[in-house]
Enzyme design. Structure first.
Site, PDB file in Angstrom:
ATOM      1  N   ASP A   1      -8.146  -5.426   0.327  1.00 37.07           N
ATOM      2  CA  ASP A   1      -8.824  -6.246  -0.808  1.00 37.07           C
ATOM      3  C   ASP A   1      -8.123  -7.947  -1.081  1.00 37.07           C
ATOM      4  OD1 ASP A   1      -9.542  -3.868  -2.736  1.00 37.07           O
ATOM      5  OD2 ASP A   1      -8.055  -3.800  -3.092  1.00 37.07           O
ATOM      6  N   HIS A  36       0.851  -1.147  -0.141  1.00 36.87           N
ATOM      7  CA  HIS A  36      -0.355  -0.103  -0.317  1.00 36.87           C
ATOM      8  C   HIS A  36       0.727   1.090   0.114  1.00 36.87           C
ATOM      9  CE1 HIS A  36      -3.465   3.070   1.233  1.00 36.87           C
ATOM     10  NE2 HIS A  36      -3.957   1.836   1.013  1.00 36.87           N
TER      11      HIS A  36
END
Ligand code: ACO
Length: 427
Positions: A367, A310
């Site tokens: 996710d 991320h």
């Protein structure tokens, strides 16, 4: 933002020295304000992909990527998923406070009143090719809302934002379910006023004339959690698209349509579908997760571990923590085990203990487990990113409203030109 003691950073360019104001946010984030730099020095700053740039002031969402903290309007997401419904969180994001009972009733009435798609728009679904990705259908349909409701940007932000927000949040849910029904060749199911937001969506997705859908409260609760966790994430790629396009004073619906397009990419919202496809591929290949971890580390291989890494989180994504626990609770109650879940857990363990991932602070992101939960709910993988888009609508609307409220100038970055210097035509 603290204005008490003005601090400055000194910048020296050649023999000239200038003071740049230091800005400190309420959570002690520090920035050097360079907005006047070009005017005083002729220099711009260069920061491709905005790796180091705060593009605005915002009071909507706070993320601490080092500590794994996420708060909406100051409230930790852990508390919101316990105590709130998705529509309450939507109201919180858009208005900056939780709705009182009267405001809640008003908002929920607006959601119901605006749940139907304009009947003329329903026919649009007949003309998309079979197999069209629902995200492309969704962005097209939302853009079309701009034609049906052209004056939204002229509405008063304080009063009528509720109407525009409700129309978007409610209609887009109907569009998403219609797109799905169209894709599987079943008749569409209309929204019902007696059902809440998530129950209504599940019913529109799964009810059929031959098999009525049994709405289970625990599944409704789970969907609420998933949507709350995806509702906002400050200046991510799609929100930046919304703020950038909105700054040109584009119609709200057309602006949100651009956000949907940005979200559809596999490096952003499209990752939830990509994760399940990756896990499917690993299972089909025999389930050797180490082989795929090795591929993810190989710089000559384009393969990456989807659902890992991320831009902001350098620790475990707090959303992924909650979703992993919900995923575990859901799957442990199911008769048929999902082989993808077993592979996902093994993959996570191998990656988390691997030097490559440790050094780069690569952890599961939101996710990683989301797709497995959606799969267990019966939602097909090409709808996963649509689910993300439904969830992110309140965040996009809140940022659009904030951006307009701050009288943001049109977004227009500079560049460093590296092309040809003046050349003669034909040479
Ligand atoms: N698998 C393998 N290596 C990775 C991964 C991954 N998933 N993610 C990052 N890396 C490596 C990069 O190769 C790079 O290595 P290097 O320093 O040796 O060159 C290093 O980690 C830093 O990665 P960047 O790509 O520079 O990090 P960036 O902040 O630009 O990208 C991103 C973040 C796009 C999320 C990236 O981690 C990625 O592609 N992840 C997989 C896709 C994904 O899950 N996206 C969803 C993000 S969450 C969301 O949008 C809702």
């Amino acid at each position: 933002m603290s204005e008490e003691k003005k601090q400055f950073a000194e910048l020296k360019i050649g023999d000239k020295s200038i003071d740049l104001p230091i800005v400190i946010g309420t959570e002690n984030e520090k920035a050097v304000d360079i907005s006047g730099l070009r005017k005083t020095t002729g220099y711009v700053t260069l920061d491709p992909s905005f790796m180091n740039t705060a593009s605005c002031y915002s009071s909507i969402t706070f993320v601490d990527g080092e500590k794994g903290i996420l708060r909406y309007r100051g409230i930790p997401i852990e508390e919101l998923v316990e105590k709130c419904s998705f529509t309450q969180v939507a109201y919180l994001l858009i208005h900056g406070k939780l709705a009182n009972p009267e405001e809640r009733l008003k908002f929920s009435k607006l959601l119901n009143q605006n749940s139907l798609l304009h009947e003329d728009m329903r026919h649009f679904f007949d003309h998309f090719p079979r197999g069209a990705h629902p995200m492309h259908i969704l962005s097209t349909m939302i853009n079309a809302l701009a034609v049906f409701y052209p004056n939204v940007d002229l509405l008063s932000l304080d009063e009528d934002i509720d109407l525009s927000a409700a129309r978007l949040i409610s209609t887009v849910r109907t569009m998403a379910a219609f797109a799905y029904k169209k894709n599987i060749g079943e008749p569409v199911v209309y929204p019902r006023h007696d059902l809440n937001y998530c129950a209504n969506f599940l019913n529109m997705m799964f009810d059929s004339p031959v098999k009525p859908y049994d709405i289970k409260p625990e599944i409704v609760k789970l969907l609420n959690i998933l949507l709350i966790l995806h509702a906002d994430h400050e200046q991510n790629c799609s929100t930046t698209a919304v703020r950038t396009i909105g700054s040109a004073q584009v119609n709200l619906y057309a602006t949100i349509s651009a956000g949907i397009s940005a979200l559809s990419g596999p490096l952003h919202g499209g990752a939830n579908q990509a994760v399940v496809e990756m896990l499917d591929m690993i299972v089909a290949d025999g389930g050797d997760v180490k082989k795929f971890v090795a591929r993810a580390k190989d710089k000559n291989d384009t393969f990456r571990l989807m659902g890992f890494g991320h831009r902001v989180y350098k620790t475990y994504d707090p959303r992924a923590k909650i979703i992993k626990s919900e995923c575990h609770k859901l799957l442990s109650t199911m008769k048929n085990k999902d082989p993808l879940y077993e592979v996902a857990m093994e993959l996570e363990q191998v990656a988390l203990h691997d030097e490559y991932f440790i050094e780069r602070n690569l952890y599961p992101n939101v996710d990683f487990y989301t797709g497995i939960v959606y799969r267990a709910l019966g939602i097909p993988s090409n709808m996963f990113t649509v689910m993300f888009a439904l969830a992110r609508l309140p965040g996009w609307i809140a940022h659009w409203k904030e951006m307009i409220g701050h009288h943001t100038k049109i977004v227009r970055p500079r560049q460093i030109y590296i092309g040809k210097v003046p050349a003669d035509y034909g040479k």
